[in-house]
Design a protein around this motif. Structure first.
Motif, PDB file in Angstrom:
ATOM      1  N   PRO A   1      37.838  49.172  30.642  1.00  0.00           N
ATOM      2  CA  PRO A   1      37.876  50.177  31.640  1.00  0.00           C
ATOM      3  C   PRO A   1      35.937  50.298  32.623  1.00  0.00           C
ATOM      4  O   PRO A   1      35.781  49.794  34.137  1.00  0.00           O
ATOM      5  N   GLU A   2      36.088  50.925  31.790  1.00  0.00           N
ATOM      6  CA  GLU A   2      35.224  51.973  32.078  1.00  0.00           C
ATOM      7  C   GLU A   2      33.481  50.671  32.390  1.00  0.00           C
ATOM      8  O   GLU A   2      32.207  51.085  32.803  1.00  0.00           O
ATOM      9  N   PHE A   3      33.997  49.360  31.761  1.00  0.00           N
ATOM     10  CA  PHE A   3      32.638  48.311  31.759  1.00  0.00           C
ATOM     11  C   PHE A   3      33.255  47.667  33.086  1.00  0.00           C
ATOM     12  O   PHE A   3      31.850  46.888  33.399  1.00  0.00           O
ATOM     13  N   LEU A   4      33.848  47.325  32.503  1.00  0.00           N
ATOM     14  CA  LEU A   4      34.529  46.551  34.493  1.00  0.00           C
ATOM     15  C   LEU A   4      34.172  46.926  35.237  1.00  0.00           C
ATOM     16  O   LEU A   4      33.612  45.867  36.460  1.00  0.00           O
ATOM     17  N   TYR A   5      34.177  48.289  35.987  1.00  0.00           N
ATOM     18  CA  TYR A   5      34.140  48.313  37.231  1.00  0.00           C
ATOM     19  C   TYR A   5      31.989  48.356  37.909  1.00  0.00           C
ATOM     20  O   TYR A   5      32.097  47.640  38.389  1.00  0.00           O
ATOM     21  N   PRO A   6      31.506  48.630  36.393  1.00  0.00           N
ATOM     22  CA  PRO A   6      29.922  48.356  37.321  1.00  0.00           C
ATOM     23  C   PRO A   6      30.378  46.829  37.065  1.00  0.00           C
ATOM     24  O   PRO A   6      29.463  45.702  38.189  1.00  0.00           O
ATOM     25  N   VAL A   7      31.100  45.585  35.775  1.00  0.00           N
ATOM     26  CA  VAL A   7      30.257  44.273  36.084  1.00  0.00           C
ATOM     27  C   VAL A   7      30.748  43.836  37.599  1.00  0.00           C
ATOM     28  O   VAL A   7      30.066  43.192  37.955  1.00  0.00           O
ATOM     29  N   ILE A   8      32.357  44.910  38.119  1.00  0.00           N
ATOM     30  CA  ILE A   8      33.143  44.211  39.139  1.00  0.00           C
ATOM     31  C   ILE A   8      32.041  44.584  40.336  1.00  0.00           C
ATOM     32  O   ILE A   8      31.749  43.434  41.302  1.00  0.00           O
ATOM     33  N   GLU A   9      31.531  45.209  40.198  1.00  0.00           N
ATOM     34  CA  GLU A   9      30.431  46.096  41.401  1.00  0.00           C
ATOM     35  C   GLU A   9      29.391  45.325  41.787  1.00  0.00           C
ATOM     36  O   GLU A   9      28.764  44.708  42.507  1.00  0.00           O
ATOM     37  N   ALA A  10      28.816  44.429  40.535  1.00  0.00           N
ATOM     38  CA  ALA A  10      27.470  43.836  40.911  1.00  0.00           C
ATOM     39  C   ALA A  10      27.989  42.697  40.872  1.00  0.00           C
ATOM     40  O   ALA A  10      26.857  41.839  42.019  1.00  0.00           O
ATOM     41  N   ALA A  11      29.261  42.309  40.880  1.00  0.00           N
ATOM     42  CA  ALA A  11      29.064  40.697  41.631  1.00  0.00           C
ATOM     43  C   ALA A  11      29.729  40.344  43.136  1.00  0.00           C
ATOM     44  O   ALA A  11      29.260  40.207  43.589  1.00  0.00           O
ATOM     45  N   ILE A  12      30.914  41.242  43.129  1.00  0.00           N
ATOM     46  CA  ILE A  12      30.328  41.711  45.146  1.00  0.00           C
ATOM     47  C   ILE A  12      29.149  41.969  45.475  1.00  0.00           C
ATOM     48  O   ILE A  12      28.885  41.648  46.752  1.00  0.00           O
ATOM     49  N   ALA A  13      28.000  43.052  44.579  1.00  0.00           N
ATOM     50  CA  ALA A  13      26.321  43.205  45.719  1.00  0.00           C
ATOM     51  C   ALA A  13      26.331  42.059  45.712  1.00  0.00           C
ATOM     52  O   ALA A  13      25.473  40.923  46.841  1.00  0.00           O
ATOM     53  N   ALA A  14      26.367  40.918  44.766  1.00  0.00           N
ATOM     54  CA  ALA A  14      26.162  39.346  44.419  1.00  0.00           C
ATOM     55  C   ALA A  14      26.866  38.919  45.431  1.00  0.00           C
ATOM     56  O   ALA A  14      25.819  37.600  45.500  1.00  0.00           O
ATOM     57  N   GLY A  15      27.769  38.628  46.264  1.00  0.00           N
ATOM     58  CA  GLY A  15      28.461  38.046  47.335  1.00  0.00           C
ATOM     59  C   GLY A  15      29.621  37.463  46.659  1.00  0.00           C
ATOM     60  O   GLY A  15      30.024  36.859  47.633  1.00  0.00           O
ATOM     61  N   ALA A  16      30.321  38.489  45.634  1.00  0.00           N
ATOM     62  CA  ALA A  16      31.945  37.690  45.795  1.00  0.00           C
ATOM     63  C   ALA A  16      32.329  37.711  46.396  1.00  0.00           C
ATOM     64  O   ALA A  16      32.334  39.037  46.691  1.00  0.00           O
ATOM     65  N   THR A  17      33.018  37.215  47.189  1.00  0.00           N
ATOM     66  CA  THR A  17      34.448  37.710  47.775  1.00  0.00           C
ATOM     67  C   THR A  17      35.773  37.549  47.500  1.00  0.00           C
ATOM     68  O   THR A  17      36.448  38.406  48.394  1.00  0.00           O
ATOM     69  N   THR A  18      35.917  37.044  45.677  1.00  0.00           N
ATOM     70  CA  THR A  18      37.473  37.611  45.131  1.00  0.00           C
ATOM     71  C   THR A  18      36.564  37.292  43.888  1.00  0.00           C
ATOM     72  O   THR A  18      36.191  37.794  43.275  1.00  0.00           O
ATOM     73  N   ILE A  19      37.335  38.904  43.409  1.00  0.00           N
ATOM     74  CA  ILE A  19      37.634  39.555  42.189  1.00  0.00           C
ATOM     75  C   ILE A  19      38.902  38.763  41.209  1.00  0.00           C
ATOM     76  O   ILE A  19      40.072  39.576  42.231  1.00  0.00           O
ATOM     77  N   ASN A  20      38.574  38.538  40.566  1.00  0.00           N
ATOM     78  CA  ASN A  20      40.111  38.136  40.135  1.00  0.00           C
ATOM     79  C   ASN A  20      39.836  39.255  38.368  1.00  0.00           C
ATOM     80  O   ASN A  20      39.006  38.759  37.526  1.00  0.00           O
ATOM     81  N   ILE A  21      41.303  39.304  38.220  1.00  0.00           N
ATOM     82  CA  ILE A  21      41.440  39.732  36.996  1.00  0.00           C
ATOM     83  C   ILE A  21      42.062  39.511  35.786  1.00  0.00           C
ATOM     84  O   ILE A  21      43.549  39.857  36.170  1.00  0.00           O
ATOM     85  N   PRO A  22      41.974  38.583  34.939  1.00  0.00           N
ATOM     86  CA  PRO A  22      42.703  38.117  33.567  1.00  0.00           C
ATOM     87  C   PRO A  22      43.373  38.569  32.819  1.00  0.00           C
ATOM     88  O   PRO A  22      42.470  39.529  32.155  1.00  0.00           O
ATOM     89  N   ASP A  23      44.369  38.637  32.828  1.00  0.00           N
ATOM     90  CA  ASP A  23      45.279  38.785  31.005  1.00  0.00           C
ATOM     91  C   ASP A  23      44.809  37.556  30.674  1.00  0.00           C
ATOM     92  O   ASP A  23      46.125  36.800  30.317  1.00  0.00           O
ATOM     93  N   THR A  24      43.907  37.255  30.172  1.00  0.00           N
ATOM     94  CA  THR A  24      43.505  35.838  29.439  1.00  0.00           C
ATOM     95  C   THR A  24      44.724  35.694  27.950  1.00  0.00           C
ATOM     96  O   THR A  24      44.763  34.410  28.005  1.00  0.00           O
ATOM     97  N   VAL A  25      44.829  36.448  27.506  1.00  0.00           N
ATOM     98  CA  VAL A  25      46.040  36.168  25.729  1.00  0.00           C
ATOM     99  C   VAL A  25      47.600  36.450  26.193  1.00  0.00           C
ATOM    100  O   VAL A  25      48.368  36.878  25.856  1.00  0.00           O
ATOM    101  N   GLY A  26      47.713  37.232  27.870  1.00  0.00           N
ATOM    102  CA  GLY A  26      48.990  37.783  28.055  1.00  0.00           C
ATOM    103  C   GLY A  26      49.265  38.770  26.755  1.00  0.00           C
ATOM    104  O   GLY A  26      50.640  39.293  26.424  1.00  0.00           O
ATOM    105  N   TYR A  27      48.456  39.703  26.787  1.00  0.00           N
ATOM    106  CA  TYR A  27      48.468  41.375  26.360  1.00  0.00           C
ATOM    107  C   TYR A  27      49.296  42.513  27.130  1.00  0.00           C
ATOM    108  O   TYR A  27      49.862  43.394  26.386  1.00  0.00           O
ATOM    109  N   THR A  28      49.123  42.595  28.356  1.00  0.00           N
ATOM    110  CA  THR A  28      49.338  43.445  28.860  1.00  0.00           C
ATOM    111  C   THR A  28      50.935  43.479  29.066  1.00  0.00           C
ATOM    112  O   THR A  28      51.556  42.982  29.472  1.00  0.00           O
ATOM    113  N   THR A  29      51.184  44.997  29.461  1.00  0.00           N
ATOM    114  CA  THR A  29      52.332  45.421  29.997  1.00  0.00           C
ATOM    115  C   THR A  29      52.432  45.458  31.389  1.00  0.00           C
ATOM    116  O   THR A  29      51.163  45.932  31.974  1.00  0.00           O
TER     117      THR A  29
END
Length: 553
Positions: A167-195
């Motif tokens: 998560p500590e890496f996700l936060y700056p990545v998301i912040e950078a995407a929004i600053a560049a113009g992203a209007t939707t941020i998708n958080i995928p559980d790509t491998v169906g791992y989480t509860t």
């Protein structure tokens, strides 16, 4: 996380909060990645048109850079379905200029379009797939999001494998995407791992730790490897997610995606429970999504028929047994008051007695009208062919139901450009006999060829004879037969999957004679196999690279 904690994390006003839950349908992109579920262009258009009737907010129509065929499909869907009052048409693109440019061109005809770009953020993906450092990814994200924004105002960014990312890496990545113009941020559980608790906590943490998150809609995408996708999504809604990326019948890579019908009906039936998490009064009657629930059943049937992927009888919402009661105690209770054992009215999802009054004297107009009511809009050519099949069936079967019509249309619409057409099937079998089949195939040049074969049963004999004539190496890996309706004269549906070169090709056939239906399904799969191997486009390695990349989100 407790309900009260989850609620407090989303209590403040959000600039991009749509006020309801947006439904992002990825049946035509991620759903088509189900092994053997590939669709031709006309089938994709048919499903896209029904998804529009269903009321989905966004249709992810495909991965345009993957192949010329995918590009054309996305472009045709954008042109025919992406009207001003229709859904947003979205295309998938890796965080690469060529992908994004192809995506922008494909979705351009739509009145409302979206580019969905992504890059992996988990250390395991960075190390083994991308072979890039966190610093390199942090540099790529704003550059590629900004490039996407130069083509389209609506840009979605996905952190692939977010469920296993730091998560500590996700936060700056998301912040950078929004600053560049992203209007939707998708958080995928790509491998169906989480509860559910973990996924809800991740969404809440993003909401709390990304300062600009109120400038974007939080979306979630998830796979069902542990059977938790729907539960994860509902927990995400409680913690601030306002877009759900899902598929009809839950189809998709591996164990599939979160099922649209389950998510929508969970929020419909338990509206009072979810109202509070959207900041609404407890008794607010407004629906939480824009989905027309009465279209759910026909959409499920359409996708099942066109992909050849049957819905299990006990599947929630759309399974054959979803509203059936076998227990005497249950039957007695339902007869006295449906609420004793039913938490929703079957009519809410469009399920009703579908016995109709079409017969051999019915005309083309009545036939077309009924098909349109079922969600099918056929071209004149396809309508003529389906009508001929209907008349043929009406001569053999007294009572024709909507399920029969669906079988006819699915059999017709699943045909690809035919290299082979089935002209004759004849079998001989019985006690103390060797099952023998004689078949005749007509090739693309109009030449008829006949072969005979002995098998372990009549269907096996038919398939062996067809394989001998087609001379296309393959392995039969799945054979499924079911009755469309009750009765001795019911239509039989057969689904077949062939493996060739590591890929699966599905075929579908329907007939009152199950052996004939099997032959039709086998020929359909053979035609798919041949059409795919002959298709022009990227070389096999390029196509495979793009396919693998598109499967990542």
């Amino acid at each position: 996380m407790s309900d009260s904690t989850a609620q407090s994390s989303t209590s403040g006003p959000r600039a991009k909060d749509p006020g309801r839950v947006l439904i992002f349908d990825t049946t035509l992109r991620d759903g088509e990645q189900s092994p053997g579920a590939s669709l031709n262009l006309e089938e994709k258009l048919t499903i896209a048109q029904q998804l529009s009737r269903l009321g989905v907010d966004i249709i992810e129509a495909g991965f345009p850079f993957a192949s010329p065929g995918d590009f054309e499909a996305v472009q045709r869907i954008a042109r025919s379905v992406g009207s001003q009052d229709g859904p947003t048409i979205c295309g998938l693109a890796r965080a690469a200029r060529a992908d994004i440019k192809a995506c922008a061109e494909a979705i351009a005809p739509a009145a409302r379009s979206r580019i969905h770009t992504f890059i992996a953020t988990s250390d395991i993906h960075l190390r083994h797939k991308l072979r890039k450092s966190r610093k390199e990814v942090l540099e790529i994200v704003p550059e590629m999001v900004a490039y996407a924004c130069s083509f389209c105002a609506d840009v979605e960014f996905s952190c692939e494998d977010a469920g296993r990312s730091d998560p500590e890496f996700l936060y700056p990545v998301i912040e950078a995407a929004i600053a560049a113009g992203a209007t939707t941020i998708n958080i995928p559980d790509t491998v169906g791992y989480t509860t559910p608790a973990e996924f809800g906590a991740l969404i809440a943490a993003i909401d709390a730790n990304v300062p600009s998150i109120d400038q974007a809609v939080i979306s979630v995408h998830g796979h069902n490897d542990l059977g938790l996708a729907v539960a994860n999504f509902l927990e995400a809604v409680k913690n601030g997610a306002r877009q759900l990326e899902c598929t009809i019948n839950g189809i998709g890579e591996r164990a599939g995606n979160a099922a649209l019908e389950e998510l929508v009906m969970a929020m419909h039936v338990r509206r009072q429970y979810f109202n509070l998490f959207l900041g609404r009064p407890l008794e607010c009657p407004d629906p939480l999504t824009a989905i027309r629930t009465e279209e759910i059943h026909k959409t499920s049937r359409l996708v099942s028929n066109l992909t050849g992927m049957s819905v299990q009888p006990n599947k929630a919402i759309v399974g054959a047994n979803a509203f059936a009661h076998e227990s005497g105690i249950h039957q007695d209770g339902v007869l006295k008051n449906r609420l004793t054992y039913e938490i929703m009215d079957a009519r809410t999802v469009g399920l009703m007695d579908n016995r109709i009054s079409l017969g051999k004297l019915s005309g083309r107009r009545a036939f077309r009208s009924r098909l349109e009511a079922l969600g099918y809009n056929l071209s004149n050519e396809d309508l003529n062919a389906a009508f001929a099949r209907f008349k043929e069936l009406a001569d053999r079967k007294r009572d024709i139901t909507d399920r029969d019509l669906e079988a006819i249309v699915s059999d017709q619409s699943q045909q690809v450009e035919a290299t082979f057409s089935l002209e004759l099937v004849q079998v001989s079998c019985g006690t103390n006999m060797h099952p023998t089949a004689t078949v005749t195939l007509r090739n693309i040049d109009g030449e008829d060829h006949t072969a005979a074969a002995i098998g372990t049963g009549p269907v096996d004999a038919v398939c062996q004879a067809l394989n001998h004539l087609a001379a296309v190496p393959n392995e039969l890996v799945e054979f499924s037969v079911k009755s469309v309706t009750a009765g001795i004269d019911s239509m039989g549906e057969v689904s077949i999957r062939l493996r060739h070169g590591g890929r699966l090709y599905s075929g579908y056939g329907a007939d009152t004679d199950v052996v004939v239906a099997s032959a039709k399904a086998f020929v359909s799969a053979l035609n798919r196999l041949v059409a795919t191997t002959r298709a022009a486009g990227l070389n096999p390695q390029q196509a495979e690279d793009c396919l693998e990349a598109g499967r990542g989100v």
